[in-house]
Design a protein around this motif. Structure first.
Motif, PDB file in Angstrom:
ATOM      1  N   PRO A  46      -3.480 -24.624  37.335  1.00 25.60           N
ATOM      2  CA  PRO A  46      -1.911 -24.712  37.849  1.00 25.60           C
ATOM      3  C   PRO A  46      -1.156 -23.694  37.019  1.00 25.60           C
ATOM      4  O   PRO A  46      -1.472 -23.365  35.874  1.00 25.60           O
ATOM      5  N   ASP A  47       0.102 -23.230  37.455  1.00 26.84           N
ATOM      6  CA  ASP A  47       0.838 -22.767  36.563  1.00 26.84           C
ATOM      7  C   ASP A  47       1.513 -23.556  35.398  1.00 26.84           C
ATOM      8  O   ASP A  47       1.531 -24.886  35.253  1.00 26.84           O
ATOM      9  N   ASN A  48       1.694 -22.794  34.409  1.00 24.08           N
ATOM     10  CA  ASN A  48       1.976 -23.495  33.002  1.00 24.08           C
ATOM     11  C   ASN A  48       0.971 -24.255  32.693  1.00 24.08           C
ATOM     12  O   ASN A  48       1.292 -25.348  31.861  1.00 24.08           O
ATOM     13  N   TYR A  49      -0.441 -24.224  32.702  1.00 20.89           N
ATOM     14  CA  TYR A  49      -1.456 -24.800  32.251  1.00 20.89           C
ATOM     15  C   TYR A  49      -2.305 -24.318  31.401  1.00 20.89           C
ATOM     16  O   TYR A  49      -3.440 -24.594  30.818  1.00 20.89           O
ATOM     17  N   PHE A  50      -2.036 -23.135  31.020  1.00 24.04           N
ATOM     18  CA  PHE A  50      -3.026 -22.121  30.313  1.00 24.04           C
ATOM     19  C   PHE A  50      -3.384 -22.764  28.866  1.00 24.04           C
ATOM     20  O   PHE A  50      -4.592 -22.791  28.412  1.00 24.04           O
ATOM     21  N   LEU A  51      -2.272 -23.172  28.195  1.00 20.95           N
ATOM     22  CA  LEU A  51      -2.605 -23.836  26.996  1.00 20.95           C
ATOM     23  C   LEU A  51      -3.517 -25.028  26.959  1.00 20.95           C
ATOM     24  O   LEU A  51      -4.506 -25.114  26.286  1.00 20.95           O
ATOM     25  N   ARG A  52      -3.123 -25.936  27.989  1.00 23.71           N
ATOM     26  CA  ARG A  52      -4.135 -26.978  27.970  1.00 23.71           C
ATOM     27  C   ARG A  52      -5.363 -26.724  28.461  1.00 23.71           C
ATOM     28  O   ARG A  52      -6.400 -27.346  27.896  1.00 23.71           O
ATOM     29  N   THR A  53      -5.697 -25.830  29.369  1.00 26.11           N
ATOM     30  CA  THR A  53      -6.830 -25.406  29.796  1.00 26.11           C
ATOM     31  C   THR A  53      -7.796 -24.886  28.821  1.00 26.11           C
ATOM     32  O   THR A  53      -8.829 -25.302  28.441  1.00 26.11           O
ATOM     33  N   SER A  54      -7.135 -23.896  28.143  1.00 28.99           N
ATOM     34  CA  SER A  54      -7.734 -23.229  26.891  1.00 28.99           C
ATOM     35  C   SER A  54      -8.103 -24.196  25.693  1.00 28.99           C
ATOM     36  O   SER A  54      -9.197 -23.803  25.374  1.00 28.99           O
ATOM     37  N   SER A  55      -7.350 -25.111  25.570  1.00 29.71           N
ATOM     38  CA  SER A  55      -7.363 -25.840  24.458  1.00 29.71           C
ATOM     39  C   SER A  55      -8.553 -26.908  24.860  1.00 29.71           C
ATOM     40  O   SER A  55      -9.517 -27.199  23.956  1.00 29.71           O
ATOM     41  N   GLY A  56      -8.603 -27.395  26.025  1.00 27.93           N
ATOM     42  CA  GLY A  56     -10.010 -28.179  26.431  1.00 27.93           C
ATOM     43  C   GLY A  56     -11.016 -27.484  26.375  1.00 27.93           C
ATOM     44  O   GLY A  56     -12.295 -28.109  26.132  1.00 27.93           O
ATOM     45  N   LEU A  57     -11.160 -26.265  26.875  1.00 28.63           N
ATOM     46  CA  LEU A  57     -12.253 -25.237  26.831  1.00 28.63           C
ATOM     47  C   LEU A  57     -12.932 -25.202  25.315  1.00 28.63           C
ATOM     48  O   LEU A  57     -14.058 -25.241  24.966  1.00 28.63           O
ATOM     49  N   LEU A  58     -11.806 -25.176  24.430  1.00 29.69           N
ATOM     50  CA  LEU A  58     -12.136 -24.949  23.023  1.00 29.69           C
ATOM     51  C   LEU A  58     -12.846 -26.232  22.378  1.00 29.69           C
ATOM     52  O   LEU A  58     -13.954 -26.217  21.806  1.00 29.69           O
ATOM     53  N   LEU A  59     -12.396 -27.418  22.886  1.00 33.12           N
ATOM     54  CA  LEU A  59     -13.121 -28.554  22.448  1.00 33.12           C
ATOM     55  C   LEU A  59     -14.441 -28.900  23.148  1.00 33.12           C
ATOM     56  O   LEU A  59     -15.253 -29.449  22.374  1.00 33.12           O
ATOM     57  N   LEU A  60     -14.689 -28.291  24.264  1.00 31.98           N
ATOM     58  CA  LEU A  60     -15.922 -28.503  24.899  1.00 31.98           C
ATOM     59  C   LEU A  60     -16.868 -27.397  24.150  1.00 31.98           C
ATOM     60  O   LEU A  60     -17.895 -27.719  23.904  1.00 31.98           O
ATOM     61  N   PHE A  61     -16.492 -26.288  23.678  1.00 29.72           N
ATOM     62  CA  PHE A  61     -17.133 -25.298  23.103  1.00 29.72           C
ATOM     63  C   PHE A  61     -17.688 -26.323  21.917  1.00 29.72           C
ATOM     64  O   PHE A  61     -18.866 -25.800  21.160  1.00 29.72           O
ATOM     65  N   GLY A  62     -16.562 -26.842  21.440  1.00 32.42           N
ATOM     66  CA  GLY A  62     -17.103 -27.217  20.000  1.00 32.42           C
ATOM     67  C   GLY A  62     -18.001 -28.339  20.080  1.00 32.42           C
ATOM     68  O   GLY A  62     -19.068 -28.731  19.414  1.00 32.42           O
ATOM     69  N   CYS A  63     -18.090 -29.064  21.317  1.00 30.97           N
ATOM     70  CA  CYS A  63     -19.117 -30.147  21.559  1.00 30.97           C
ATOM     71  C   CYS A  63     -20.566 -29.411  21.488  1.00 30.97           C
ATOM     72  O   CYS A  63     -21.622 -29.996  21.281  1.00 30.97           O
ATOM     73  N   GLY A  64     -20.454 -28.263  22.374  1.00 32.08           N
ATOM     74  CA  GLY A  64     -21.704 -27.594  22.483  1.00 32.08           C
ATOM     75  C   GLY A  64     -22.175 -27.145  21.008  1.00 32.08           C
ATOM     76  O   GLY A  64     -23.385 -26.918  20.773  1.00 32.08           O
ATOM     77  N   SER A  65     -21.144 -26.833  20.196  1.00 30.59           N
ATOM     78  CA  SER A  65     -21.485 -26.114  18.906  1.00 30.59           C
ATOM     79  C   SER A  65     -22.264 -27.203  17.969  1.00 30.59           C
ATOM     80  O   SER A  65     -23.070 -26.935  16.954  1.00 30.59           O
TER      81      SER A  65
END
Length: 420
Positions: free
Chosen positions: A318-337
């Motif tokens: 959604p609009d104005n959701y970039f920060l929350r989307t990207s931060s969530g992806l970073l945490l998921l990347f951390g889980c894979g890491s």
């Protein structure tokens, strides 16, 4: 063109010191651990410890900063980072190194977030894109320099542990002498998994799998090089050229991902990475030149995947959701890491050095299969409705504050997040 604020210069310098120390620290540990006879599984646990500490740093440091302030928190982070690297020199045992590496990951995340929050505060919207680009280049250069300095001495000596500690200490100086007022509170990381999955299932699955792949290579690439008989300078180049190739490859890959279905671009890039996996597993190159060429192609692929995934996920957000989307992806990347080095270290203990690329190959094949399936289930977002592709630094160097610096973040979203 608007000039950059002068107040960003000491912050760039402090970040360069921090990343240089991180480059030395990240390479000397697997090299020295191999010399000391640590098993591949134990060395893989170093990467798992780092990833756990890094994720916890992203989650917990914002509250610490809110309680004690940026300068005191940064001083604590750098002091603990010095303790972690010098403690690793004193206690040459995996049982000590693994938790100390976790401390280093926690401190590295916290210190980087604090520097980035200052850069965000000092940068107006009309120059934030340039600040983001300069910051990324400074960090890449510093990490590469930190890795390459290992070639100048004996990795069996205490020298590089001390060098890393010195540069962690140097990182404290620009911020402790910084006279500007303290910035707004740090961006807090939140994982809205249900919304992420609803917006883009392929992004969720892909970011976890490349977390497994990239962290396995980042942690155990030096161990692989040592086990196949590469010299220390060749190992340093092996790790450095992959990162630099990944940064360079984002330009053409980003161009094509803006012109066509990003999932097709992702599948193509991952397929090339899988071919590199097969080359390392079945051909088992021993020549330094052959290994460096293959690692350049491999790095160009694996370190360019994450920005494509972020862009694809935000196409559907959604609009104005970039920060929350990207931060969530970073945490998921951390889980894979967290899982990647553990898995690769275990496989390498049974199969030898090729186990590293067996692990990454499994992650890449799974990603290809699922991405192709998703292509058949959902039409791509029209080009005119997509977010822009922006080059990004390797994810081991990213925090939620790095994301907040991204020029794609809307000012209203940034202010709303800071106010929470």
């Amino acid at each position: 063109m608007p000039a950059l604020p002068r107040s960003t210069t000491p912050l760039f310098i402090g970040s360069a010191f921090l990343m240089f120390a991180g480059g030395v620290n990240g390479l000397i540990l697997p090299l020295r651990g191999s010399i000391e006879g640590f098993s591949s599984f134990s060395l893989g646990l170093l990467g798992t410890g780092w990833a756990i500490g890094f994720v916890l740093g992203c989650l917990l440091v914002p509250n610490t900063v809110q309680r004690v302030g940026h300068i005191r928190a940064f001083s604590a982070m750098t002091a603990l980072a010095v303790v972690s690297i010098l403690g690793s020199l004193i206690a040459l045992h995996p049982a000590a190194w693994i938790p100390l590496r976790g401390v280093a990951g926690f401190c590295f995340a916290g210190a980087a977030m604090i520097v980035e929050s200052w850069l965000n505060e000092r940068s107006e919207a009309n120059v934030r894109g340039r600040v983001f680009g300069i910051y990324t280049m400074v960090n890449l250069a510093a990490v590469t320099a930190g890795q390459m300095v290992i070639t100048l001495g004996d990795s069996n000596a205490p020298l590089f542990f001390v060098v890393a500690a010195i540069f962690y200490s140097f990182a404290l100086l620009p911020t402790s002498l910084y006279t500007s007022e303290q910035p707004q509170p740090l961006t807090e990381t939140k994982l809205d998994l249900a919304t992420l999955w609803k917006n883009s299932p392929v992004a969720v699955a892909a970011v976890i799998l490349i977390g497994v792949s990239n962290s396995a290579f980042g942690t155990l690439g030096a161990v692989y090089g040592e086990q196949i008989g590469l010299s220390v300078p060749a190992i340093a180049l092996f790790m450095s050229v992959s990162i630099l190739a990944g940064a360079a490859a984002q330009v053409p890959i980003g161009y094509y991902s803006d012109k066509m279905d990003r999932r097709i671009v992702l599948v193509a890039v991952v397929a090339i990475a899988a071919l590199c996996d097969a080359y390392f597993v079945f051909w088992q190159p021993q020549s330094a030149i052959a290994v460096l060429i293959a690692s350049s192609l491999f790095g160009a692929c694996i370190f360019a995947m994450y920005p494509v995934i972020v862009a694809h996920a935000n196409d559907h957000a959604p609009d104005n959701y970039f920060l929350r989307t990207s931060s969530g992806l970073l945490l998921l990347f951390g889980c894979g890491s967290i899982a990647g080095p553990l898995m690769a270290g275990g496989v390498m203990s049974f199969t030898g050095p090729s186990g590293l690329f067996i692990t990454t190959a499994i992650a890449h094949v799974l990603l290809i299969v699922y991405a192709i399936y998703r292509i058949t289930q959902r039409a791509p977002v029209p080009v005119e409705q997509r977010s822009d592709f922006v080059n990004m630094s390797p994810t081991r160097m990213q925090t939620t504050e790095t994301i907040a610096m991204d020029p794609r973040v809307d000012e209203e979203e940034r202010e709303a997040q800071s106010a929470q």
